[in-house]
Design an enzyme around this catalytic site. Structure first.
Site, mmCIF file in Angstrom:
data_model
loop_
_atom_site.group_PDB
_atom_site.id
_atom_site.type_symbol
_atom_site.label_atom_id
_atom_site.label_comp_id
_atom_site.label_asym_id
_atom_site.label_seq_id
_atom_site.Cartn_x
_atom_site.Cartn_y
_atom_site.Cartn_z
ATOM 1 N N ASP A 8 1.054 66.747 63.916
ATOM 2 C CA ASP A 8 0.207 68.096 64.609
ATOM 3 C C ASP A 8 1.549 69.211 64.234
ATOM 4 O O ASP A 8 2.683 68.797 63.952
ATOM 5 C CB ASP A 8 -0.449 68.322 65.528
ATOM 6 C CG ASP A 8 0.315 67.532 66.821
ATOM 7 O OD1 ASP A 8 1.725 67.663 66.865
ATOM 8 O OD2 ASP A 8 -0.012 67.680 67.872
ATOM 9 N N HIS A 9 1.225 70.316 64.974
ATOM 10 C CA HIS A 9 2.262 71.594 64.997
ATOM 11 C C HIS A 9 3.330 71.080 65.774
ATOM 12 O O HIS A 9 4.480 71.596 65.475
ATOM 13 C CB HIS A 9 1.541 72.633 65.475
ATOM 14 C CG HIS A 9 0.729 72.685 66.956
ATOM 15 N ND1 HIS A 9 -0.228 71.857 67.065
ATOM 16 C CD2 HIS A 9 1.339 72.856 68.302
ATOM 17 C CE1 HIS A 9 -0.735 71.852 68.325
ATOM 18 N NE2 HIS A 9 0.244 72.535 68.817
ATOM 19 N N CYS A 65 3.212 63.540 67.129
ATOM 20 C CA CYS A 65 2.610 64.611 67.905
ATOM 21 C C CYS A 65 3.410 65.025 69.246
ATOM 22 O O CYS A 65 4.576 64.405 69.051
ATOM 23 C CB CYS A 65 1.010 64.436 68.592
ATOM 24 S SG CYS A 65 0.757 63.104 69.686
ATOM 25 N N THR A 67 3.518 63.628 72.269
ATOM 26 C CA THR A 67 3.952 62.192 73.183
ATOM 27 C C THR A 67 3.638 61.192 72.157
ATOM 28 O O THR A 67 4.021 60.093 72.664
ATOM 29 C CB THR A 67 3.141 62.059 74.512
ATOM 30 O OG1 THR A 67 1.643 62.035 73.851
ATOM 31 C CG2 THR A 67 3.365 63.272 75.183
ATOM 32 N N GLY A 70 -1.962 61.062 72.143
ATOM 33 C CA GLY A 70 -3.046 61.395 71.494
ATOM 34 C C GLY A 70 -3.535 60.845 70.125
ATOM 35 O O GLY A 70 -4.528 60.302 69.682
ATOM 36 N N HIS A 98 3.944 40.914 66.703
ATOM 37 C CA HIS A 98 2.900 40.214 67.362
ATOM 38 C C HIS A 98 1.581 40.949 67.188
ATOM 39 O O HIS A 98 0.586 40.238 67.361
ATOM 40 C CB HIS A 98 3.216 40.242 68.951
ATOM 41 C CG HIS A 98 4.289 39.513 69.444
ATOM 42 N ND1 HIS A 98 4.840 39.171 70.681
ATOM 43 C CD2 HIS A 98 5.375 38.779 68.798
ATOM 44 C CE1 HIS A 98 5.599 38.577 70.827
ATOM 45 N NE2 HIS A 98 6.156 38.073 69.615
ATOM 46 N N ASN A 99 1.559 42.066 66.857
ATOM 47 C CA ASN A 99 0.155 42.865 66.854
ATOM 48 C C ASN A 99 0.042 43.423 65.326
ATOM 49 O O ASN A 99 -1.043 44.165 65.186
ATOM 50 C CB ASN A 99 0.317 44.253 67.788
ATOM 51 C CG ASN A 99 0.723 43.557 69.338
ATOM 52 O OD1 ASN A 99 1.690 44.128 69.640
ATOM 53 N ND2 ASN A 99 -0.118 42.810 69.691
ATOM 54 N N ARG A 109 8.368 65.440 71.707
ATOM 55 C CA ARG A 109 8.987 65.718 72.923
ATOM 56 C C ARG A 109 9.165 64.685 73.904
ATOM 57 O O ARG A 109 9.781 64.997 75.154
ATOM 58 C CB ARG A 109 7.493 66.333 73.615
ATOM 59 C CG ARG A 109 7.214 67.685 73.381
ATOM 60 C CD ARG A 109 6.057 68.506 73.960
ATOM 61 N NE ARG A 109 5.561 69.742 73.192
ATOM 62 C CZ ARG A 109 4.499 70.212 73.436
ATOM 63 N NH1 ARG A 109 3.414 69.515 74.001
ATOM 64 N NH2 ARG A 109 4.178 71.227 72.918
ATOM 65 N N HIS A 133 -0.725 34.868 67.368
ATOM 66 C CA HIS A 133 -0.839 36.410 67.198
ATOM 67 C C HIS A 133 -2.105 36.659 66.143
ATOM 68 O O HIS A 133 -2.961 37.704 66.504
ATOM 69 C CB HIS A 133 0.433 37.070 66.846
ATOM 70 C CG HIS A 133 1.662 36.711 67.577
ATOM 71 N ND1 HIS A 133 1.523 37.014 68.794
ATOM 72 C CD2 HIS A 133 2.801 35.734 67.358
ATOM 73 C CE1 HIS A 133 2.759 36.575 69.473
ATOM 74 N NE2 HIS A 133 3.378 36.011 68.532
#
Length: 150
Positions: A8-9, A65, A67, A70, A98-99, A109, A133
């Site tokens: 995003d921005h 983004c 953090t 989202g 594992h995932n 940020r 897994h």
């Protein structure tokens, strides 16, 4: 390898460093992010990257983004997507091993350019271990399809 990148921005500035870093590793980058630093909504870019992976246009995805939270939540709403938000290289590595994550997210940020590159490196170098897994991945897929039985 082809990696779709969406942002995003808030992720717009950091994406430049990440794209350059990937291209210097001879990785093809499909840029599906925001056109500028003008305010926009991150679910748009999470969806674009998820679609690129599901259509096999891209092998993996990276989302940025503020953090990473989202945008990763939005991506995880898409069928077949296992997005992880990471702010450290170790978690990124284990998320692949594992995932079998297919999208890496982080926040501009939260992490700087150099840490983001280390996170990307560990994520890309790691390989899915399968075995026990895979059983868990199958259960996650069943939950997403509404077919999970304990």
């Amino acid at each position: 390898m082809k990696i779709a990148i969406g942002y995003d921005h808030v992720g717009y500035i950091l994406k430049k460093d990440i794209i350059e870093y990937l291209e210097n590793k001879n990785i093809t980058v499909i840029d599906l992010g925001a056109p500028s630093t003008e305010r926009t909504d991150y679910p748009i870019y999470a969806n674009r990257v998820a679609k690129a992976i599901n259509s096999k246009e891209a092998d993996l995805g990276i989302l940025i983004c503020g953090t990473g939270i989202g945008i990763s939540i939005a991506a995880n709403k898409c069928q077949g997507i296992r997005a992880v938000v990471c702010s450290d290289p170790y978690s990124a590595k284990l998320s692949r091993e594992h995932n079998n994550t297919n999208i890496l997210a982080f926040g501009s940020r939260v992490v700087g350019s150099e840490l983001a590159k280390m996170i990307v490196d560990q994520w890309l170098m790691a390989k899915f271990e399968g075995g026990r897994h895979q059983t868990r991945i199958d259960q996650i897929d069943a939950i997403q399809k509404g077919e999970f039985h304990e």
